[in-house]
Every structure is written in structure tokens, then in C-alpha cells.
Enzyme design. Structure first.
Site, PDB file in Angstrom:
ATOM      1  N   LYS A   1       0.767  -1.182   0.063  1.00 28.64           N
ATOM      2  CA  LYS A   1       0.210   0.151  -0.078  1.00 28.64           C
ATOM      3  C   LYS A   1       0.813   1.285   0.097  1.00 28.64           C
ATOM      4  O   LYS A   1       2.027   1.397   0.484  1.00 28.64           O
ATOM      5  CB  LYS A   1      -0.882  -0.043   1.422  1.00 28.64           C
ATOM      6  CG  LYS A   1      -1.942  -1.049   1.051  1.00 28.64           C
ATOM      7  CD  LYS A   1      -3.328  -0.974   1.895  1.00 28.64           C
ATOM      8  CE  LYS A   1      -4.218  -2.052   1.701  1.00 28.64           C
ATOM      9  NZ  LYS A   1      -5.290  -2.043   2.709  1.00 28.64           N
TER      10      LYS A   1
ATOM     11  N   ARG B   1      -3.175  -9.912   5.610  1.00 28.66           N
ATOM     12  CA  ARG B   1      -3.556  -9.860   4.160  1.00 28.66           C
ATOM     13  C   ARG B   1      -2.684  -9.508   3.468  1.00 28.66           C
ATOM     14  O   ARG B   1      -2.110  -8.432   3.435  1.00 28.66           O
ATOM     15  CB  ARG B   1      -5.015  -9.257   4.067  1.00 28.66           C
ATOM     16  CG  ARG B   1      -5.655  -9.222   2.563  1.00 28.66           C
ATOM     17  CD  ARG B   1      -6.777  -8.338   2.709  1.00 28.66           C
ATOM     18  NE  ARG B   1      -7.398  -8.424   1.248  1.00 28.66           N
ATOM     19  CZ  ARG B   1      -7.019  -7.510   0.242  1.00 28.66           C
ATOM     20  NH1 ARG B   1      -6.013  -6.669   0.233  1.00 28.66           N
ATOM     21  NH2 ARG B   1      -7.588  -7.681  -1.017  1.00 28.66           N
TER      22      ARG B   1
HETATM   23  C1  8Y7 Z   1      -8.073  -4.366   2.823  1.00 25.33           C
HETATM   24  C2  8Y7 Z   1      -8.936  -5.192   2.234  1.00 25.33           C
HETATM   25  C3  8Y7 Z   1      -8.146  -4.255   0.436  1.00 25.33           C
HETATM   26  C4  8Y7 Z   1      -7.563  -4.457   3.853  1.00 25.33           C
HETATM   27  C5  8Y7 Z   1      -9.332  -6.255   4.294  1.00 25.33           C
HETATM   28  C6  8Y7 Z   1      -5.605  -3.401  -1.518  1.00 25.33           C
HETATM   29  C7  8Y7 Z   1     -10.089  -5.544   0.011  1.00 25.33           C
HETATM   30  C8  8Y7 Z   1      -6.711  -2.647  -1.453  1.00 25.33           C
HETATM   31  N1  8Y7 Z   1      -7.591  -3.627   1.266  1.00 25.33           N
HETATM   32  N2  8Y7 Z   1      -9.657  -6.062   2.860  1.00 25.33           N
HETATM   33  N3  8Y7 Z   1      -9.217  -4.914   0.789  1.00 25.33           N
HETATM   34  N4  8Y7 Z   1      -8.409  -5.062   4.603  1.00 25.33           N
HETATM   35  N5  8Y7 Z   1      -9.950  -6.709   5.070  1.00 25.33           N
HETATM   36  O1  8Y7 Z   1      -4.435  -2.711  -1.620  1.00 25.33           O
HETATM   37  O2  8Y7 Z   1      -6.688  -3.637   4.259  1.00 25.33           O
HETATM   38  O3  8Y7 Z   1      -5.534  -4.624  -1.080  1.00 25.33           O
HETATM   39  S1  8Y7 Z   1      -8.291  -3.693  -1.373  1.00 25.33           S
END
Ligand code: 8Y7
Length: 278
Positions: A219, A253
Site C-alpha cells: 500500500k 492480508r
Molecule cells: C484491504 C481489504 C483491500 C484491507 C481488508 C489493497 C479488499 C486494497 N484492502 N480488505 N481489501 N483489509 N480486510 O491494496 O486492508 O489490497 S483492497
């Protein structure tokens, strides 16, 4: 412990949620597009190198992204979900649309990862009748505009209060707390400073002892710290995952599962936190 459909996840060691991005336009360059076989192989590879959960996303939820139609999202998602149905690893679906939640749960998804924390009309009901896990994530505003003027007094206190409110809404809808994880939503309506404060004080977010999920992989907050473009944030991403685990995150994640697994194995070997996985 996290109830996750037919799975019961013990959270003695931090778990890795591997990102499988089914969109063609992903910001971190990992979008797999329409190739079902490629996506299935990619997911199996993530599992082989240490993913404990797979997070399938067919809607681009990155800041500034245009919304995807319901039909498009289902078309991208369902064939991959069906192909992974008998997988021994829980499959999470990243969506905020109640229709997608229902369709995914009917096809064996074990978790719903909702960046809107079940705030869309019908979302609470869509998951209430199942036994899937749910990640309630904090986000301010809509993806298209949320990065314009993020402003908080005490960001940690505000995120915490928001998550407590969503936890109460989920409980009122009959979603048991054993099914819930909380997420501060790094990058969703936050400046780099807000994100760093949330990471530094991540342990304060474990409201009611619920597991924390943290997603910082590749990010822009890591770009702000390192000055590196998205394709060169592996080291920073692994460091961030490790710092999150150290501050109590139970699920991280990530895009780079193998490298994160190694880092967490070293951390666990040193701290004696659970068994080291191979
Ligand atoms: C997150 C996410 C994204 C996060 C959770 C990316 C779908 C953007 N970021 N879900 N999703 N937490 N739970 O850069 O921080 O992956 S999308």
C-alpha cells in the site's frame, strides 16, 4: 478462535490471508483478469507456500477505483469459487454487495471480507443466516473519493468506536462474535500518518478481544515511508506484516505469501508464539 464456515481457525499463530485478485486493473499489478485456470492455479500456489485463507476479490476496492457492476463481479468470481469449492483452505470473498455475498456463500465461501463492514442495505441479512466468518473493516467515504480530505481527531479512537458500532450492529443481526474479525482498513480514507498511528497502536483495536486483521501489503503508506513504487514494496510489506503480528494481528492480508510466511516463522521461533509452520 474464528468460526469460518466449516472451518474453525485457531488463532494461536498469525494466519496469512493470500490475496487473489480477479480484476484486470489492480493497482499493485497482481490482477489476474478473466483467466479462470490461471486464477485457480495462483490460489493453489498461494496455499502451497503458506496461505491459511484465500481472499478472492472481483471488485477493485482500491482508492480511486470505479465501481464494478454486479454481473461483472459475479462473472469473474463464481467460476473461480466453484473451481476451488473442495479446497481444504477456507475461501474468503472480498465484496460489499449483498447479492454477491449470497451467491458466494451458496457456492462454499467460508468468509466475507467487506470493506464497508456490512453497512450496505441487506448485507447484514445476507451473512446472518450462514456460519461464515466476516471481516468488518473501517473505511471512511467511498473508494472513488475517500482519499481527498481524510481528517480525524484521534484516528485510533475513531476507528475503534466505528468498529465497536459495527460489532454491535452485527450482534443485533444475530451474527455471533465467534464469526467476526476487525480491521482498521489501512489506506481507506487515511493519510500515511493516520495509517502509521493505526499500526503503532494496533493492539488498542482488539475491541472485546476480537481478532484483528491487517492489510498493508504494497500500500501507498509503505510507498510514503520508503519512496518506492508499488512493484518494489516487498521488503516494506513483509516488515509491516511482522509489526502487525507483533502488535497482536491474528490475520495478515498479503500478496507475497511465501516471504511473509518466512518472516512470521522467524518471529514465532523467537517469541515461541505457536508452532512454526512449514
Ligand atoms: C484491504 C481489504 C483491500 C484491507 C481488508 C489493497 C479488499 C486494497 N484492502 N480488505 N481489501 N483489509 N480486510 O491494496 O486492508 O489490497 S483492497
Amino acid at each position: 478462535m474464528l468460526r469460518c464456515g466449516k472451518f474453525l481457525l485457531r488463532l494461536e499463530r498469525p494466519l496469512i490471508m493470500g490475496i487473489v485478485n480477479l480484476t484486470p486493473d489492480s493497482f499493485s499489478g497482481d490482477g489476474l483478469g478473466d483467466d479462470v485456470q490461471l486464477a485457480v492455479e495462483y490460489a493453489r500456489r498461494q496455499i502451497a507456500v503458506g496461505a491459511d485463507i484465500i481472499d478472492l476479490g472481483a471488485e477493485s476496492s482500491r482508492p480511486g477505483a470505479p465501481p464494478v457492476t454486479l454481473d461483472e463481479e459475479l462473472e469473474r468470481l463464481l467460476p473461480v469459487l466453484e473451481a476451488l469449492a473442495d479446497c481444504p483452505t477456507p475461501i474468503s470473498v472480498d465484496t460489499y454487495k449483498p447479492e454477491v455475498m449470497r451467491a458466494a456463500l451458496a457456492r462454499g465461501a467460508s468468509m466475507i471480507n467487506d470493506i464497508f463492514a456490512l453497512r450496505r442495505p441487506g448485507a447484514l441479512d445476507a451473512v446472518a443466516a450462514s456460519d461464515c466468518a466476516v471481516c468488518l473493516m473501517h473505511a471512511r467515504g467511498e473508494p472513488a473519493t475517500m482519499q481527498r480530505h481524510p481528517d480525524y481527531g484521534d484516528v485510533v479512537a475513531e476507528v475503534r468506536a466505528f468498529l465497536a458500532g459495527r460489532l454491535a450492529a452485527a450482534a443485533a443481526a444475530g451474527i455471533g462474535r465467534e464469526r467476526l474479525a476487525l480491521d482498521p482498513g489501512f489506506g481507506f480514507g487515511k493519510t500515511p500518518e493516520h495509517n502509521l498511528a493505526l499500526l503503532a497502536r494496533l493492539d488498542e483495536l482488539a475491541s472485546d478481544g476480537l481478532p484483528i486483521l491487517a492489510g498493508m501489503s504494497r500500500k501507498s503508506m509503505l510507498g510514503a515511508v520508503t519512496g518506492r513504487p508499488v512493484g518494489e514494496r516487498l521488503g516494506a510489506s513483509v516488515a509491516a506484516a511482522l509489526l502487525a503480528a507483533e502488535r497482536g494481528a491474528k490475520i495478515v492480508r498479503v500478496h507475497d505469501v511465501a516471504e511473509t510466511r518466512d518472516a512470521l516463522n522467524v518471529w514465532q521461533a523467537v517469541t515461541g508464539c505457536g508452532e512454526v509452520s512449514s
